[in-house]
Motif scaffolding. Structure first.
Motif, mmCIF file in Angstrom:
data_model
loop_
_atom_site.group_PDB
_atom_site.id
_atom_site.type_symbol
_atom_site.label_atom_id
_atom_site.label_comp_id
_atom_site.label_asym_id
_atom_site.label_seq_id
_atom_site.Cartn_x
_atom_site.Cartn_y
_atom_site.Cartn_z
ATOM 1 N N GLU A 99 -22.825 -15.636 103.589
ATOM 2 C CA GLU A 99 -23.241 -14.923 102.382
ATOM 3 C C GLU A 99 -24.026 -13.655 102.743
ATOM 4 O OE1 GLU A 99 -26.526 -16.406 99.668
ATOM 5 O OE2 GLU A 99 -24.723 -16.902 98.494
ATOM 6 N N VAL A 100 -24.926 -13.757 103.690
ATOM 7 C CA VAL A 100 -25.730 -12.604 104.120
ATOM 8 C C VAL A 100 -24.840 -11.582 104.816
ATOM 9 C CG1 VAL A 100 -27.591 -11.853 105.659
ATOM 10 C CG2 VAL A 100 -27.891 -13.898 104.249
ATOM 11 N N LYS A 101 -23.921 -12.034 105.657
ATOM 12 C CA LYS A 101 -23.003 -11.107 106.341
ATOM 13 C C LYS A 101 -22.207 -10.302 105.318
ATOM 14 C CE LYS A 101 -22.147 -14.368 109.979
ATOM 15 N NZ LYS A 101 -21.126 -15.195 110.594
ATOM 16 N N THR A 102 -21.668 -10.984 104.321
ATOM 17 C CA THR A 102 -20.870 -10.318 103.291
ATOM 18 C C THR A 102 -21.718 -9.286 102.549
ATOM 19 O OG1 THR A 102 -19.475 -12.269 103.042
ATOM 20 C CG2 THR A 102 -19.458 -10.689 101.238
ATOM 21 N N ALA A 103 -22.939 -9.671 102.180
ATOM 22 C CA ALA A 103 -23.823 -8.750 101.461
ATOM 23 C C ALA A 103 -24.140 -7.529 102.318
ATOM 24 C CB ALA A 103 -25.103 -9.477 101.057
ATOM 25 N N MET A 104 -24.431 -7.733 103.585
ATOM 26 C CA MET A 104 -24.760 -6.611 104.471
ATOM 27 C C MET A 104 -23.570 -5.675 104.651
ATOM 28 S SD MET A 104 -27.301 -8.253 107.313
ATOM 29 C CE MET A 104 -27.590 -6.668 108.078
ATOM 30 N N LYS A 105 -22.386 -6.230 104.794
ATOM 31 C CA LYS A 105 -21.190 -5.396 104.941
ATOM 32 C C LYS A 105 -20.971 -4.562 103.685
ATOM 33 C CE LYS A 105 -18.899 -8.598 108.059
ATOM 34 N NZ LYS A 105 -17.786 -9.540 108.212
ATOM 35 N N LEU A 106 -21.197 -5.169 102.513
ATOM 36 C CA LEU A 106 -21.049 -4.425 101.264
ATOM 37 C C LEU A 106 -22.071 -3.298 101.167
ATOM 38 C CD1 LEU A 106 -20.360 -7.342 98.756
ATOM 39 C CD2 LEU A 106 -18.758 -5.564 99.466
ATOM 40 N N ILE A 107 -23.305 -3.583 101.545
ATOM 41 C CA ILE A 107 -24.360 -2.569 101.504
ATOM 42 C C ILE A 107 -24.039 -1.436 102.477
ATOM 43 C CG2 ILE A 107 -26.779 -2.099 102.093
ATOM 44 C CD1 ILE A 107 -27.348 -5.008 101.048
ATOM 45 N N LEU A 108 -23.667 -1.784 103.701
ATOM 46 C CA LEU A 108 -23.342 -0.755 104.694
ATOM 47 C C LEU A 108 -22.125 0.045 104.269
ATOM 48 C CD1 LEU A 108 -23.929 -2.732 107.997
ATOM 49 C CD2 LEU A 108 -25.289 -0.828 107.133
ATOM 50 N N GLY A 109 -21.113 -0.632 103.761
ATOM 51 C CA GLY A 109 -19.903 0.055 103.305
ATOM 52 C C GLY A 109 -20.201 1.019 102.193
ATOM 53 N N LYS A 110 -21.056 0.632 101.252
ATOM 54 C CA LYS A 110 -21.429 1.503 100.134
ATOM 55 C C LYS A 110 -22.184 2.719 100.649
ATOM 56 C CE LYS A 110 -22.177 2.786 95.926
ATOM 57 N NZ LYS A 110 -21.283 3.819 95.473
ATOM 58 N N ARG A 111 -23.113 2.519 101.567
ATOM 59 C CA ARG A 111 -23.894 3.633 102.124
ATOM 60 C C ARG A 111 -22.990 4.632 102.841
ATOM 61 N NH1 ARG A 111 -28.384 3.965 99.560
ATOM 62 N NH2 ARG A 111 -29.829 2.275 99.859
ATOM 63 N N LEU A 112 -21.951 4.122 103.487
ATOM 64 C CA LEU A 112 -21.047 5.015 104.223
ATOM 65 C C LEU A 112 -20.210 5.865 103.282
ATOM 66 C CD1 LEU A 112 -19.931 2.563 107.036
ATOM 67 C CD2 LEU A 112 -21.538 4.448 107.241
ATOM 68 N N GLU A 113 -19.962 5.352 102.068
ATOM 69 C CA GLU A 113 -19.186 6.116 101.093
ATOM 70 C C GLU A 113 -19.989 7.240 100.474
ATOM 71 O OE1 GLU A 113 -17.824 3.276 98.240
ATOM 72 O OE2 GLU A 113 -16.544 2.247 99.674
ATOM 73 N N ASP A 114 -21.315 7.087 100.390
ATOM 74 C CA ASP A 114 -22.183 8.078 99.721
ATOM 75 C C ASP A 114 -22.200 9.395 100.435
ATOM 76 O OD1 ASP A 114 -22.716 6.231 97.821
ATOM 77 O OD2 ASP A 114 -24.685 5.667 98.598
#
Length: 114
Positions: A99-114
């Protein structure tokens, strides 16, 4: 192995010449070669250690090299084919939950799109 030989070996592993290393670090041409017969300044040897992500003590022969710490590109963390999260990522020495891995990947992925 003396200081110069260690630096030469590290440079070869990165496919960079001693001259190129000196240029990147703003160290005068031929300086590192002379370190086989003379002592370097602490500033210069620190630059070399930082460049190769090793300790000054390793370069001076006072400790063994356990591993070279390479920088991690955050874009690689969201790509499962590049990073094994179970091997490379932990918190306080403990593996992360899925669950934490998935959340971190989503957060990192979102930051990379910005």
């Amino acid at each position: 192995m003396d200081l110069y030989e260690k630096i030469k070996e590290l440079a070869a592993s990165r496919k960079i010449s001693i001259r190129q290393l000196e240029e990147k670090l703003n160290i005068a041409n031929g300086t590192i070669r002379r370190w086989s017969k003379s002592n370097p300044s602490t500033g210069a040897i620190s630059k070399v250690a930082d460049y190769f992500h090793v300790s000054v003590d390793y370069l001076l022969g006072r400790e063994e090299l356990t591993s070279i710490k390479e920088p991690v590109d955050l874009a690689d963390l969201v790509d499962d084919s590049k990073v094994d999260w179970d091997e490379w990522v932990s918190f306080d020495g403990k593996p992360l939950t899925d669950e934490v891995k998935t959340a971190m990947k989503l957060i990192l992925g979102k930051r990379l799109e910005d």
